[in-house]
Design a protein around this motif. Structure first.
Motif, PDB file in Angstrom:
ATOM      1  N   LEU A  49       3.746  -4.791 -11.863  1.00 48.52           N
ATOM      2  CA  LEU A  49       5.231  -4.819 -11.456  1.00 48.52           C
ATOM      3  C   LEU A  49       6.101  -5.273 -12.681  1.00 48.52           C
ATOM      4  O   LEU A  49       7.282  -4.756 -12.737  1.00 48.52           O
ATOM      5  CB  LEU A  49       5.376  -5.885 -10.244  1.00 48.52           C
ATOM      6  CG  LEU A  49       4.699  -5.371  -8.829  1.00 48.52           C
ATOM      7  CD1 LEU A  49       4.771  -6.552  -7.918  1.00 48.52           C
ATOM      8  CD2 LEU A  49       5.468  -3.961  -8.355  1.00 48.52           C
TER       9      LEU A  49
ATOM     10  N   GLN B 193       9.921  -4.778 -12.223  1.00 48.79           N
ATOM     11  CA  GLN B 193      10.240  -5.183 -11.037  1.00 48.79           C
ATOM     12  C   GLN B 193       9.838  -6.469 -10.536  1.00 48.79           C
ATOM     13  O   GLN B 193       8.718  -7.169 -10.034  1.00 48.79           O
ATOM     14  CB  GLN B 193       9.129  -4.095 -10.054  1.00 48.79           C
ATOM     15  CG  GLN B 193       9.585  -2.881 -10.200  1.00 48.79           C
ATOM     16  CD  GLN B 193       8.485  -2.063  -9.373  1.00 48.79           C
ATOM     17  OE1 GLN B 193       7.813  -2.231  -8.586  1.00 48.79           O
ATOM     18  NE2 GLN B 193       8.680  -0.636  -9.408  1.00 48.79           N
TER      19      GLN B 193
ATOM     20  N   GLU C 273       9.852  -7.945  -6.989  1.00 49.77           N
ATOM     21  CA  GLU C 273       8.625  -7.792  -6.198  1.00 49.77           C
ATOM     22  C   GLU C 273       7.603  -8.529  -6.520  1.00 49.77           C
ATOM     23  O   GLU C 273       6.753  -9.127  -5.826  1.00 49.77           O
ATOM     24  CB  GLU C 273       8.242  -6.185  -6.371  1.00 49.77           C
ATOM     25  CG  GLU C 273       9.157  -4.994  -5.695  1.00 49.77           C
ATOM     26  CD  GLU C 273      10.575  -5.201  -6.546  1.00 49.77           C
ATOM     27  OE1 GLU C 273      10.728  -5.694  -7.608  1.00 49.77           O
ATOM     28  OE2 GLU C 273      11.460  -4.421  -6.054  1.00 49.77           O
TER      29      GLU C 273
END
Length: 224
Positions: A57, A62, A65
């Motif tokens: 991630l 990200q 997340e």
């Protein structure tokens, strides 16, 4: 029953120094048992696959997340990453260091006690040796009591010495074992922290230096 009587008889013949040795032994046993249980729980809580997902991630930028995935875990490495990512706006490196220091402090709990017992056990045994020999010499010259009392004093000295050495040996083995576990955990924490920093730095570098091809084409004279 016979073994219990033998232990009690040996304990009583060891003299008054056996009481602090007994207290030290109880502290050593409680500490070793607590550390065994703690490290067993850490081994069960480690989540290697989840850690790989967090890396993936972060590689794709990200972050939210990754924070959500790392939140609520009991894995010390994941807890460090979660804390670092949750406070990366101020200083990612400092946040990771603070979290790693907390985890290492928890992992090293009890090592100072075991280290002290390794040194204290033989010293208490040596003290028992000295007091036992002193008691034996008190009766030297008294022909009626010399044989019994001198042998009793020597037995007291030997029992105290053996008990102190046995206590030190008992504490030394788990002390070295748990110390190695702390070193391994420190390596895992440092490796994870370095990976997180590199992933975030490389991602920000890609974004910062990505060539603005579309805008460049629009701004070029004669384009289109």
């Amino acid at each position: 029953m016979i073994l219990a009587n033998l232990v009690l008889n040996t304990f009583s013949r060891g003299g008054p120094i056996m009481w602090p040795l007994l207290l030290t032994a109880v502290v050593a046993i409680v500490t070793v048992v607590e550390r065994i249980l703690w490290w067993s729980m850490v081994r069960l809580r480690r989540q290697g696959s989840r850690l790989s997902e967090v890396y993936s991630l972060l590689k794709h930028d990200q972050i939210e997340e990754a924070v959500r995935l790392a939140r609520g875990t009991k894995d010390p490495v994941m807890k460090m990453i979660w804390w670092g990512l949750s406070h990366h706006d101020t200083s990612l490196q400092n946040a990771l260091q603070v979290a790693a220091g907390f985890e290492l402090k928890q992992a090293g709990r009890g090592l100072t006690i075991l280290d002290t017992i390794v040194t204290l056990g033989p010293l208490l045994g040596l003290l028992g040796t000295v007091t036992g020999i002193m008691n034996a010499f008190h009766f030297v010259g008294n022909e009626e009591l010399a044989a019994v009392k001198v042998s009793g004093g020597i037995a007291e000295a030997l029992i105290a010495t053996a008990t102190g050495l046995a206590l030190a040996i008992f504490a030394l083995i788990p002390f070295n074992y748990f110390g190695r576990k702390v070193v391994n955990l420190q390596f895992d924490l440092e490796t994870a922290a370095t990976n997180v920093e590199l992933l975030l730095q490389s991602r920000s570098r890609e974004i910062r230096f990505a060539p603005p091809t579309a805008h460049y084409a629009e701004a070029t004279p004669g384009a289109g």
